[in-house]
Every structure is written in C-alpha cells, then in structure tokens.
Design a protein around this motif. Structure first.
Motif, mmCIF file in Angstrom:
data_model
loop_
_atom_site.group_PDB
_atom_site.id
_atom_site.type_symbol
_atom_site.label_atom_id
_atom_site.label_comp_id
_atom_site.label_asym_id
_atom_site.label_seq_id
_atom_site.Cartn_x
_atom_site.Cartn_y
_atom_site.Cartn_z
ATOM 1 N N CYS A 28 0.822 -1.221 0.000
ATOM 2 C CA CYS A 28 0.000 0.000 0.000
ATOM 3 C C CYS A 28 0.855 1.269 0.000
ATOM 4 N N GLY A 29 2.154 1.119 -0.162
ATOM 5 C CA GLY A 29 2.983 2.318 -0.311
ATOM 6 C C GLY A 29 3.651 2.795 0.969
ATOM 7 N N TYR A 30 3.628 2.015 2.021
ATOM 8 C CA TYR A 30 4.295 2.441 3.252
ATOM 9 C C TYR A 30 5.730 1.946 3.294
ATOM 10 N N GLU A 31 6.614 2.830 3.688
ATOM 11 C CA GLU A 31 8.011 2.461 3.865
ATOM 12 C C GLU A 31 8.184 2.256 5.372
ATOM 13 N N LEU A 32 8.313 0.999 5.761
ATOM 14 C CA LEU A 32 8.176 0.684 7.175
ATOM 15 C C LEU A 32 9.497 0.706 7.925
ATOM 16 N N SER A 33 9.465 1.264 9.139
ATOM 17 C CA SER A 33 10.492 0.894 10.104
ATOM 18 C C SER A 33 9.692 0.348 11.267
ATOM 19 N N HIS A 34 9.961 -0.907 11.642
ATOM 20 C CA HIS A 34 9.056 -1.507 12.611
ATOM 21 C C HIS A 34 9.804 -2.276 13.695
ATOM 22 N N PRO A 116 -5.881 0.731 3.699
ATOM 23 C CA PRO A 116 -6.804 1.873 3.765
ATOM 24 C C PRO A 116 -7.178 2.235 5.203
ATOM 25 N N ALA A 117 -7.337 1.211 6.069
ATOM 26 C CA ALA A 117 -7.708 1.519 7.464
ATOM 27 C C ALA A 117 -6.594 2.310 8.140
#
Ligand SMILES: Nc1ncnc2c1ncn2[C@@H]1O[C@H](COP(=O)(O)OP(=O)(O)OP(=O)(O)O)[C@@H](O)[C@H]1O
Ligand SMILES: [Mg+2]
Length: 502
Positions: A28-34, A116-117
């Motif tokens: 969905c286009g998120y560049e994650l740091s988790h 989307p949420a």
C-alpha cells in the motif's frame, strides 16, 4: 505511488503472520520501520523508547491480548492509531474492543482492508492532534489576555501613588543650599529615588506587554521598546550568551510599543533558544539598529544553531516548529510577521546552519506630529503660568511643589473648577491635564475649552496612567494633543516647558 514512511509497532507472536501484514502495508505504499514485540514488558519498553505512528496488535497472544495492550497504550496518554488484526473472533469481543476505543478491527483473511484503514486512522489522528494544538493555543491566549488585563489594571493603580512619590522625592532632593542634607541623608534619598525609578520601569514594561491589540499606531521609540523586551527576556538570555547592544541614531518609527515589544521579545527568545546552554562566553546575541535608506532597520544576530536555507520561508508559517512539544508552539514568527506587516514593515532572516542567524526588520520612520508647537508661552521671562488638573489630589500637589520654584502653578482636582477659573478671565501658558477623570474626561474638558477659550485648549498636555478608553485613544490620535505617561518623566517635562519660546 510514492512511499510514505511509517513507524510501526507490531504486537504479534507469529513471525509468519507478521510477515504477511508487513508485506500488505508495503504494497500500500508504506516504507516501514518496525519493531515486533510479544510481551507486556517488551511493549512497555518499546513505548518508552520510541515514538510510533501506528500500533497493530494480534488479538490473542500467549499470556497477553489486544485489549490489555490497548489499555497499556491508553494509560500512557498516547493518541496513536491502534488497530487489532486477528483471526475469527466473537462479535462480543469486537464490540468490547471498539467500545474501549480501539480504532479499527481487521480480520486476517481480509488483510486487503488494512492499508486503507491505517491511512484513514493516520489522517484522523493528525486532525485530532491539530485540534488539540489549536485548543491549547486558544486557552493559552485566553489566559494571557486575562493576565494582561489584570497586570494592566494593577500597573494603573500603582501609577498614581508612584507619580507623587517620585515627584516628592525629586523635590526633596532639590533642597535649598541653607538646609543641605547631610551625606547619609542625601545617599538615602538617592537610593529611594533609584528604587522608585525601578518600579517605574517595571510598570512601563507591564504596560507595554499587556495590551498589544489595543494600542494605536504612532511614533514609537524603538530603543525604549527594545530595552523593555531585552529586560523581559533576561532569564532566557543571560546564562546562554552575552548580550550586546549596538544602537544607532534612528528616528522614532511608525508602530506601537506593544506590537514591537511582542515582536522583539519573540525574536530574542528564539535567538536564546537556538543557543546551547552553558557556554555563555562563547556566544552572543547582538541587537543592532540603524538607518537603511529612509527606513529604520533592526537586526537580532545570534551565534546559535542556524537555519537551513530550505526552511527560511517555512519557519514563518503558523505551527511550524522544530522544538519539542511544550517548548514551542511554532506561532512566534507567524505572529511577528503579522504584527510587522500591520505596521507596514517587513521581516526576514539570513542564516546558515552552524553559523548563527540574523533576523531583520525594516520599519517606516514615523511622521512626527509637531508636538509642543501649539503651546506657545507668552513672553513671561519669569516662567510660565501652569494649570494642573488631576482628580488625584496628590499628583497636583507634587507637581506644584516641583514646578513652583520656576513657574506659577495652580491646581484643580475637578474639571468644572478649572473651567470656571479660565472662564472668569484667567489665562495660563500650559495645562497639564489628566486624561481619565471621573466627572469629565480629559477630551471632554478639551472640548469645553475649545468652546469657551479655544486659544487655551491648544495649551493642553495630557497625562495618562496607561488606561485608555476607545474615545480618548481616538481623540489623541486625531488631534495630536501631546500626552505624557505617568509617572511623569520630570526631566522631559522640564525640557518640554523650557523648550517653549519665551
Ligand atoms: N534564531 C533562530 N535560530 C535558529 N532557528 C530559529 C531561530 N528562530 C526561529 N528558528 C526556527 O524557527 C522555528 C519557528 O519559530 P517560531 O518562533 O515561529 O516558533 P517556536 O519558537 O518553535 O515556538 P513559539 O515561538 O511558538 O514558542 C523554530 O522552531 C526554529 O526551528
Ligand atoms: Mg519562538
């Protein structure tokens, strides 16, 4: 789609499930740091050590569950989007979760809903944050406004007794030669006078900063306002930097003390905040005033952190701040720009990271009204006829004591009596008149004189304790009648009287 950075805290014991979820968010286009945690203790640590944009939890973990995790987050007062992703669960559980305030609930076999949420909840959270900020700001300015009002009325109350106190001290100091004070007495008087002057200064500062929106524009003494702002900012500055003043010869500017005071105070505090604590000798804040073409230029230089070029415009936007929550709201410079623009001036910055900053302001030189010209004394040689009108009897007495050596002084505490004195044929060279009086205000007295003895009306110099009604404000700026602040600056009064042509 360009990727959006997202700091994600994931509460999940299954690595496979975690992987699925991360993949979905990246899609969905998120560049994650988790960070992934599994126990209440790990969650506590993760919440302490980092800030998170979103928290996602599995519902059932060994020895832990989604609702308990949410309770931990809430307990810390965090407002971060919190979503539960879970396998099939009962409707009652889902309802309990939403009731508790969990933002959304996504089933593991409907992961397509997750992106989307998250996007929606991020937007909602930022709206909530903005609203909170606005609300805090409103409360703050409300509080400042009522504090300002209180301060102004206290200042006003102190002013009258202070006026008489200072004039009486001044009078006593000028004791004639045959009754010279001994050295100790002289010293005690000088110290008493210095203390009174300090009180006078504090009152002036309070008046300057307590009513910025109310003051009329007019010729304003820049250095006096700068000094006030620097005194107010003293606590921010003195342990961080040396303060240097480099004041040039400049005329008064078009503006108001209150507005300019706010502007300078904001700029000086910003300068101090840009300088690290504890290296006082290595840093300076320098305040410069000089002519710049026909305009007057004020510069506030600091040797602080500096500002990267791409932020030179953004720092003037409301709510733009690089300071921690609680330390800055980001409103300072936007307020400065608004106030300076109102005064038909301009403001800007020159700065390089690591090399300090210079904020500059250009202001219009004031169109000076011909202040004392109207008060033309007759060829008396022995001094002037002075009429003092003030409802505070002690002010009249003190002024009389002070002036009577050189001038002929009559005092009144009621406007009607002063009018009767003049209509019965007396003429004076100067009328020192209180602006706000209970029975007949200064402007009303002026109006009556205009009718009865117009030539005398032009000899009025008003005195004010700082409280203005709308009418008196409008009146002063429309008629250009001279007006002196109380406590009366005795030297200024003397030179005003002496400057009158004989
Ligand atoms: N003299 C300065 N040196 C370095 N950076 C500055 C200076 N003055 C302002 N800035 C930068 O501009 C930003 C915005 O300043 P502004 O005065 O508008 O808000 P603030 O100081 O952050 O908060 P507030 O003034 O509302 O308490 C600051 O957060 C800081 O990053
Ligand atoms: Mg600021």
């Amino acid at each position: 789609m360009s990727s959006r950075p997202l700091r994600l805290l994931l509460i999940e014991d299954s690595e496979d499930d975690a992987e699925l979820l991360l993949r979905e968010l990246r899609r969905c286009g998120y560049e994650l740091s988790h960070t992934r945690v599994e126990t209440p203790e790990e969650l506590r640590q993760a919440l302490c050590s980092n800030t998170w944009d979103v928290i996602i939890t599995d519902y059932a973990l060994p020895g832990f569950d989604g609702l308990a995790a949410f309770a931990q987050v809430k307990q810390r007062g965090l407002d971060v989007p919190f979503l539960i992703v879970s396998g099939k669960i009962g409707e009652d559980v889902a309802v309990a979760a939403m009731r508790a305030g969990v933002h959304d609930f996504v089933l593991k076999d409907k992961l397509g809903r997750l992106g989307p949420a998250v996007t929606r909840e991020l937007r909602e959270a930022s709206l909530r944050a903005e609203r909170r900020k606005m609300q805090e700001q409103l409360m703050l300015s409300d509080r400042l406004a009522s504090l300002g009002l209180l301060a102004a009325s206290v200042a006003h109350e102190i002013n009258n007794p202070l006026t008489s106190l200072m004039m009486n001290l001044d009078f006593t100091q000028q004791a004639p030669a045959h009754r010279k004070l001994n050295e100790d007495e002289g010293q005690a008087l000088r110290e008493a006078f210095e203390c009174a002057e300090r009180i006078q200064q504090i009152i002036r500062d309070i008046k300057i900063f307590s009513s910025p929106e109310e003051q009329q524009f007019g010729p304003t003494d820049l250095h006096r306002v700068l000094d006030s702002a620097l005194r107010m900012a003293h606590n921010h500055v003195f342990h961080r930097a040396l303060l240097l003043k480099d004041y040039g010869e400049v005329p008064r500017v078009h503006g108001s003390e209150a507005r300019l005071g706010q502007v300078f105070l904001n700029l000086v505090i910003n300068a101090a905040q840009a300088i690290p604590d504890g290296h006082r000798d290595a840093h300076e804040i320098r305040v410069v005033t000089r002519m710049d073409g026909g305009a007057v230029r004020v510069e506030i230089h600091d040797t602080g952190a500096g500002i990267p070029p791409e932020l030179h415009e953004r720092i003037f936007e409301p709510f733009f701040t690089t300071k921690r929550a609680g330390e800055g709201t980001g409103l300072g410079l936007s307020i400065c720009r608004r106030l300076v623009t109102e005064m038909k001036g301009s403001i800007g910055v020159e700065s390089k990271p690591g090399q300090g900053s210079t904020f500059w302001i250009r202001l219009r030189a004031a169109q000076e009204a011909k202040v004392v010209e109207a008060v033309k004394a007759k060829a008396t040689g022995q001094g002037l006829g002075v009429l003092v009108l003030d409802d505070e009897v002690s002010v009249g007495k003190a002024l009389k004591r002070l002036l009577r050596a050189r001038h002929e002084v009559v005092t009144f505490d009621r406007a009607q009596e002063a009018l009767a004195y003049i209509t019965s044929g007396h003429r004076v060279d100067v009328i020192l008149c209180d602006l706000m009086m209970p029975e007949m205000s200064g402007p009303e007295f002026h109006g009556e004189l205009e009718r009865l003895a117009p030539e005398q009306a032009r000899r009025i110099i008003f005195m004010t304790g700082g409280a203005f009604t709308e009418e008196s404000r409008a009146f002063l700026s429309a008629t250009h009648t001279p007006c002196m602040d109380k406590p009366i600056d005795v030297q200024r009064l003397f030179s005003m009287l002496e400057a009158l042509p004989a």
